[in-house]
Write a protein that holds these residues in place. Structure first.
Motif, PDB file in Angstrom:
ATOM      1  N   ASN A 135       0.857  -1.118  -0.054  1.00  0.00           N
ATOM      2  CA  ASN A 135      -0.094  -0.046   0.002  1.00  0.00           C
ATOM      3  C   ASN A 135       0.966   1.290  -0.064  1.00  0.00           C
ATOM      4  OD1 ASN A 135      -2.096  -1.709   0.238  1.00  0.00           O
ATOM      5  ND2 ASN A 135      -2.683  -1.241   2.150  1.00  0.00           N
ATOM      6  N   VAL A 136       1.699   1.312  -1.110  1.00  0.00           N
ATOM      7  CA  VAL A 136       2.355   2.843  -1.109  1.00  0.00           C
ATOM      8  C   VAL A 136       1.404   3.627  -1.838  1.00  0.00           C
ATOM      9  CG1 VAL A 136       4.984   2.131  -1.079  1.00  0.00           C
ATOM     10  CG2 VAL A 136       3.508   1.770  -3.058  1.00  0.00           C
ATOM     11  N   SER A 137       1.578   4.792  -2.214  1.00  0.00           N
ATOM     12  CA  SER A 137       0.498   5.653  -2.735  1.00  0.00           C
ATOM     13  C   SER A 137      -0.088   5.127  -3.604  1.00  0.00           C
ATOM     14  CB  SER A 137       1.315   6.960  -2.893  1.00  0.00           C
ATOM     15  OG  SER A 137       2.051   7.019  -4.182  1.00  0.00           O
ATOM     16  N   LEU A 138      -1.504   5.457  -3.834  1.00  0.00           N
ATOM     17  CA  LEU A 138      -2.248   5.078  -5.014  1.00  0.00           C
ATOM     18  C   LEU A 138      -1.553   5.748  -6.196  1.00  0.00           C
ATOM     19  CD1 LEU A 138      -4.950   4.118  -6.226  1.00  0.00           C
ATOM     20  CD2 LEU A 138      -6.052   6.175  -5.590  1.00  0.00           C
ATOM     21  N   ARG A 139      -1.104   6.987  -6.095  1.00  0.00           N
ATOM     22  CA  ARG A 139      -0.687   7.726  -7.160  1.00  0.00           C
ATOM     23  C   ARG A 139       0.358   6.978  -7.866  1.00  0.00           C
ATOM     24  NH1 ARG A 139       0.104  13.026  -8.077  1.00  0.00           N
ATOM     25  NH2 ARG A 139      -1.829  13.407  -7.363  1.00  0.00           N
ATOM     26  N   SER A 140       1.427   6.413  -6.914  1.00  0.00           N
ATOM     27  CA  SER A 140       2.715   5.597  -7.531  1.00  0.00           C
ATOM     28  C   SER A 140       2.148   4.341  -8.320  1.00  0.00           C
ATOM     29  CB  SER A 140       3.304   5.246  -6.302  1.00  0.00           C
ATOM     30  OG  SER A 140       2.845   4.070  -5.820  1.00  0.00           O
ATOM     31  N   TRP A 141       0.935   3.668  -7.719  1.00  0.00           N
ATOM     32  CA  TRP A 141      -0.002   2.798  -8.750  1.00  0.00           C
ATOM     33  C   TRP A 141      -0.400   3.252  -9.964  1.00  0.00           C
ATOM     34  CZ3 TRP A 141       1.936  -1.987  -8.218  1.00  0.00           C
ATOM     35  CH2 TRP A 141       2.409  -2.289  -6.976  1.00  0.00           C
ATOM     36  N   GLU A 142      -0.917   4.383  -9.849  1.00  0.00           N
ATOM     37  CA  GLU A 142      -1.437   4.774 -11.036  1.00  0.00           C
ATOM     38  C   GLU A 142      -0.396   5.083 -12.250  1.00  0.00           C
ATOM     39  OE1 GLU A 142      -5.059   7.725  -9.076  1.00  0.00           O
ATOM     40  OE2 GLU A 142      -3.114   8.534  -9.766  1.00  0.00           O
ATOM     41  N   ILE A 143       1.019   5.380 -11.688  1.00  0.00           N
ATOM     42  CA  ILE A 143       2.166   5.722 -12.797  1.00  0.00           C
ATOM     43  C   ILE A 143       2.421   4.125 -12.976  1.00  0.00           C
ATOM     44  CG2 ILE A 143       4.156   6.748 -12.614  1.00  0.00           C
ATOM     45  CD1 ILE A 143       3.089   8.865 -10.797  1.00  0.00           C
ATOM     46  N   LEU A 144       2.731   3.400 -12.036  1.00  0.00           N
ATOM     47  CA  LEU A 144       3.341   2.020 -12.500  1.00  0.00           C
ATOM     48  C   LEU A 144       2.275   1.138 -13.255  1.00  0.00           C
ATOM     49  CD1 LEU A 144       6.065   0.448 -11.667  1.00  0.00           C
ATOM     50  CD2 LEU A 144       4.714  -0.658 -10.035  1.00  0.00           C
ATOM     51  N   SER A 145       1.112   1.384 -13.104  1.00  0.00           N
ATOM     52  CA  SER A 145       0.056   0.814 -14.109  1.00  0.00           C
ATOM     53  C   SER A 145       0.341   1.293 -15.442  1.00  0.00           C
ATOM     54  CB  SER A 145      -1.201   1.302 -13.590  1.00  0.00           C
ATOM     55  OG  SER A 145      -2.193   1.211 -14.659  1.00  0.00           O
ATOM     56  N   ARG A 146       0.691   2.718 -15.626  1.00  0.00           N
ATOM     57  CA  ARG A 146       0.736   3.219 -16.913  1.00  0.00           C
ATOM     58  C   ARG A 146       2.155   2.571 -17.575  1.00  0.00           C
ATOM     59  NH1 ARG A 146      -2.036   7.770 -18.392  1.00  0.00           N
ATOM     60  NH2 ARG A 146      -3.718   8.229 -17.125  1.00  0.00           N
ATOM     61  N   PHE A 147       3.061   2.703 -16.677  1.00  0.00           N
ATOM     62  CA  PHE A 147       4.574   2.244 -16.876  1.00  0.00           C
ATOM     63  C   PHE A 147       4.535   0.589 -17.439  1.00  0.00           C
ATOM     64  CE2 PHE A 147       8.504   4.561 -16.280  1.00  0.00           C
ATOM     65  CZ  PHE A 147       7.639   5.872 -15.945  1.00  0.00           C
ATOM     66  N   THR A 148       3.593  -0.281 -16.786  1.00  0.00           N
ATOM     67  CA  THR A 148       3.674  -1.508 -16.986  1.00  0.00           C
ATOM     68  C   THR A 148       2.605  -2.215 -18.020  1.00  0.00           C
ATOM     69  OG1 THR A 148       2.299  -1.914 -15.255  1.00  0.00           O
ATOM     70  CG2 THR A 148       4.659  -2.097 -14.811  1.00  0.00           C
ATOM     71  N   GLY A 149       1.615  -1.447 -18.075  1.00  0.00           N
ATOM     72  CA  GLY A 149       0.452  -1.755 -18.984  1.00  0.00           C
ATOM     73  C   GLY A 149      -0.408  -2.624 -18.369  1.00  0.00           C
ATOM     74  N   ILE A 150      -0.267  -2.856 -17.004  1.00  0.00           N
ATOM     75  CA  ILE A 150      -1.434  -3.263 -16.281  1.00  0.00           C
ATOM     76  C   ILE A 150      -2.326  -2.320 -15.764  1.00  0.00           C
ATOM     77  CG2 ILE A 150      -1.893  -4.732 -14.036  1.00  0.00           C
ATOM     78  CD1 ILE A 150       0.852  -5.844 -14.137  1.00  0.00           C
ATOM     79  N   PRO A 151      -3.839  -2.612 -16.273  1.00  0.00           N
ATOM     80  CA  PRO A 151      -4.811  -1.648 -15.982  1.00  0.00           C
ATOM     81  C   PRO A 151      -4.877  -1.315 -14.496  1.00  0.00           C
ATOM     82  CG  PRO A 151      -5.575  -3.469 -17.379  1.00  0.00           C
ATOM     83  CD  PRO A 151      -4.268  -3.805 -16.853  1.00  0.00           C
ATOM     84  N   LEU A 152      -5.357  -0.127 -14.219  1.00  0.00           N
ATOM     85  CA  LEU A 152      -5.554   0.101 -12.692  1.00  0.00           C
ATOM     86  C   LEU A 152      -6.626  -0.684 -11.996  1.00  0.00           C
ATOM     87  CD1 LEU A 152      -4.252   1.770 -10.523  1.00  0.00           C
ATOM     88  CD2 LEU A 152      -5.753   3.625 -11.066  1.00  0.00           C
ATOM     89  N   GLU A 153      -7.505  -0.898 -12.676  1.00  0.00           N
ATOM     90  CA  GLU A 153      -8.777  -1.746 -12.270  1.00  0.00           C
ATOM     91  C   GLU A 153      -8.254  -3.193 -11.892  1.00  0.00           C
ATOM     92  OE1 GLU A 153      -8.728   0.980 -14.510  1.00  0.00           O
ATOM     93  OE2 GLU A 153      -9.023  -0.739 -16.104  1.00  0.00           O
ATOM     94  N   LYS A 154      -7.024  -3.528 -12.129  1.00  0.00           N
ATOM     95  CA  LYS A 154      -6.532  -4.930 -12.176  1.00  0.00           C
ATOM     96  C   LYS A 154      -5.597  -4.874 -10.788  1.00  0.00           C
ATOM     97  CE  LYS A 154      -5.744  -8.896 -15.091  1.00  0.00           C
ATOM     98  NZ  LYS A 154      -5.240  -9.370 -16.387  1.00  0.00           N
TER      99      LYS A 154
END
Lengths: 374, 325
Positions: B252-271
């Motif tokens: 549970n690091v910041s949601l923002r960091s997951w939004e960014i990593l999601s975009r970097f990795t191509g794994i949709p945030l919904e997943k």
């Protein structure tokens, strides 16, 4: 040819001086140089000449004539004697002096680039023997305008990435007006990163970016791997400009001097930077530093906003620098440089940009970005 | 990892302190570096604050886990106590929540280990105890990976890994732009074939970042590109693709960091299961496992599904695992 040159202390100006000394033996160059007094002018010129030409290879006395002047002053701050001498003798003019700081405040950029150019050509109007004049501009007057940018493209409403290019755009508007009354052409140059040998004579924002990248501070670039970066060498710009000026001059024309479609893809820029950085920085070899990723504009915008919300000053520095440059990456621009490349052919070949970047970065690392130069 | 391994993850249990502290209060107490607005913008809400030391949380959590799964204390062959904060692995004296020993007996205080205390308190008489440290937020995942290997090597029936961390009074709770909670989480490994299968654990350590203060700028730049590569390597080693993963269970690091990593990795945030970030905060090394338990309990994943767990530990370690539920 009695040539008045402004900007001889700049990256392309220095290279033009070298080119003229080597290739135009009958040219006499009046070099406008800013200095506090004639004594200081003499000292500045001696220092510059020593930098330009090795001992024993300097042009003979009188071929280069330093003239005390400042483009930000009306009449260029010329003495009446110099003003009269130039008005009576100068046949050719190349105005390349500019404030090239990408992040200079707009008013500061305008003062040098717009007003300075106005001052230069107000003086040029008094030249009784004028045959031709050149204004040195930048390809990046394209601002944020996407796609192909041609020599015949001028006005746009796409906005600008930094104050420098806005001021150069505004200068072009003025210069094009002048073309109706003066034998004047303009030359838009690429981003110059160094000499063909890799030597950097003037450090600019691109070198600052390379440094931050080398030090592991850059995590992402916006764009696509294929996005072209318009980089070139001082030597190519100078040789191309002077060859065009002397042999293919057309009043009223704009020339594009750059790599164009043969530019450096962003992915190659990153890979080469990482590869060369690894030659001296173990963190690259060990994988602690990684080549930045290329992300789409939305992702970069989110990353940018996030980093600005942190207290990390270095991250802010990267962002601020990127703000002055990355707009060109996201605009996916290609500068049409084909017409000039066809005109020049093999006489003035394009520098191999990958090797150029390698050599420039090696020079930067060897000199600690100019700090260790003797 | 050996795909034929009989070792399974049989159960997870966690303890979150009831006391919740909001961002404004944390800020007023001087326990944030950023503003509450920034932390809220980054996806955080309340954090959990313990009123008992980490060792007490850890012990209670392991006890509950063993009872829930009917495991006799004497059957446990290995206990790994994987705490992140050095003070969490030491048993404080008196009423202190956490302390670094001082005074005349400080030298002995440095040997008051939580793992052996838990062994004693819970009667884990056959358990070899290990204290695992210096791994930051990947501690518990690392512990599970090591326990898995030791169980195979030593032919053990049960192993328990536990992470418990309690932030000492007066210490900032914002760590590199993340709001940290106190918590404990325990994972039971067994040979019960009904358990979850740890199919892959890819880990990467970059020692250059040993100083999270001195090298924070470079770390911020490297975080996403490195995370992306770790994730891609985990996929490659496992032979699975993004589509094969039902959920990415994050720390549970910041949601923002997951939004960014999601975009970097191509794994949709919904997943990516990010619902615990705001209410629970960043439970340092326990997040992945707390979240895994929650997604199972909520029916978000079913038997046979693959989940990916990703975490990053200051120090610096990246860890990514794939578990088949």
């Amino acid at each position: 040819m009695n040539l008045l040159m402004t900007g001889i202390t700049g990256a392309v100006g220095m290279e033009m001086a070298r080119w003229l000394a080597a290739n135009a033996p009958r040219a006499r160059v009046f070099a406008l140089i800013r200095a506090a007094s004639p004594v200081v002018l003499k000292a500045r010129w001696s220092k510059l000449a020593a930098k330009l030409w090795p001992e024993g290879q300097r042009p003979e006395e009188g071929r280069f004539v330093p003239v005390l002047g400042d483009i930000t002053r009306p009449g260029l701050g010329l003495s009446p004697e110099d003003a009269e001498r130039l008005a009576g003798e100068v046949t050719h003019v190349i105005h390349s002096a500019a404030n090239v700081e990408l992040d200079a405040p707009l008013e500061e950029a305008r003062l040098c680039n717009v007003e300075g150019t106005r001052h230069v050509f107000e003086v040029v109007r008094t030249f009784r023997r004028l045959e031709r004049a050149a204004y040195v501009s930048t390809l990046f007057v394209a601002g944020r305008r996407p796609g192909l940018f041609r020599e015949t493209d001028f006005e746009h409403e796409a906005g600008f990435v930094n104050p420098y290019e806005q001021s150069k755009y505004e200068t072009e508007v003025y210069v094009r007006g002048l073309m109706k009354e003066l034998p004047l052409a303009q030359f838009r140059l690429a981003y110059l990163i160094g000499r063909d040998t890799g030597e950097v004579t003037r450090y600019n924002s691109m070198h600052a970016l390379l440094r931050l990248l080398h030090e592991g501070h850059v995590g992402a670039f916006p764009g696509t791997p294929e996005t072209l970066m318009e980089l070139s060498s001082n030597d190519y710009a100078a040789a191309a400009l002077l060859t065009l000026f002397r042999e293919h001059f057309q009043p009223g024309r704009t020339f594009h001097i750059g790599s164009g479609a043969r530019g450096l893809p962003l992915q190659d820029f990153i890979d080469i930077s990482a590869e060369v950085s690894a030659e001296t920085e173990p963190r690259w070899r060990q994988g602690a530093f990684l080549p930045p990723d290329i992300v789409d504009e939305d992702t970069y915008t989110l990353l940018r906003r996030t980093l600005l919300q942190t207290q990390n000053k270095k991250s802010h520095e990267v962002i601020r620098l990127g703000d002055t440059m990355y707009g060109h990456l996201t605009a996916s621009q290609v500068f049409d440089c084909q017409p000039v490349q066809e005109l020049l052919g093999e006489r003035v070949p394009l520098p191999p940009v990958r090797e150029l970047l390698r050599d420039v970065l090696r020079h930067c690392m060897a000199t600690n970005w100019g700090r260790n130069r003797s | 990892m050996n795909p034929a391994s009989p070792i399974r993850i049989q159960g997870i249990h966690y303890t979150l302190p009831e006391k919740q502290v909001g961002l404004e209060q944390l800020s007023a107490e001087g326990r944030l570096l950023s503003t509450p607005e920034t932390m809220r913008d980054f996806g955080f809400g309340d954090c959990r604050v313990s009123s008992v030391p980490a060792t007490v949380l850890a012990s209670a959590t392991v006890k509950a886990l063993l009872e829930r799964h009917g495991v006799e204390p004497g059957e446990v062959g290995l206990l790994i106590n994987a705490s992140v904060l050095p003070t969490s692995s030491l048993v404080p004296r008196g009423e202190a929540l956490a302390e670094f020993p001082s005074g005349e007996s400080a030298h002995l205080g440095l040997f008051r280990f939580s793992s052996t205390r838990i062994q004693d308190e819970l009667g884990l008489i056959n358990a070899r105890t290990v204290g695992l440290s210096e791994l930051g937020c990947v501690s518990l995942s690392h512990a599970v990976w090591l326990a898995h290997a030791v169980m195979l090597m030593e032919d053990l029936k049960y192993a328990v890994c536990v992470n418990a961390d309690v932030f000492p009074d007066g210490i900032k709770r914002e760590v590199v732009y993340n709001v940290c909670s106190d918590s404990a989480c325990a994972v039971l490994l067994s040979r019960n074939p009904e358990g979850m299968h740890l199919k892959r654990y890819h880990t990467l350590t970059r020692g250059y970042y040993w100083d999270p203060d001195g090298h924070q700028n470079e770390l911020l730049a490297a975080y996403f590109p490195t995370g992306k590569r770790v994730l891609e390597k985990t996929f490659k080693e496992s032979g699975l693709a993004r589509e094969d993963i039902k959920l990415l269970v994050p720390h549970n690091v910041s949601l923002r960091s997951w939004e960014i990593l999601s975009r970097f990795t191509g794994i949709p945030l919904e997943k990516i299961y990010t619902e615990n970030i705001r209410p629970k905060g960043h439970s340092v090394a326990a997040d992945n496992w707390i979240n895994l338990k929650d997604v199972i309990d909520r029916g978000l994943v079913s038997k046979g599904d693959h989940v990916m767990m990703f975490s990053f530990g200051l120090g610096a370690h990246w860890g990514c695992s794939i578990v088949q539920v």
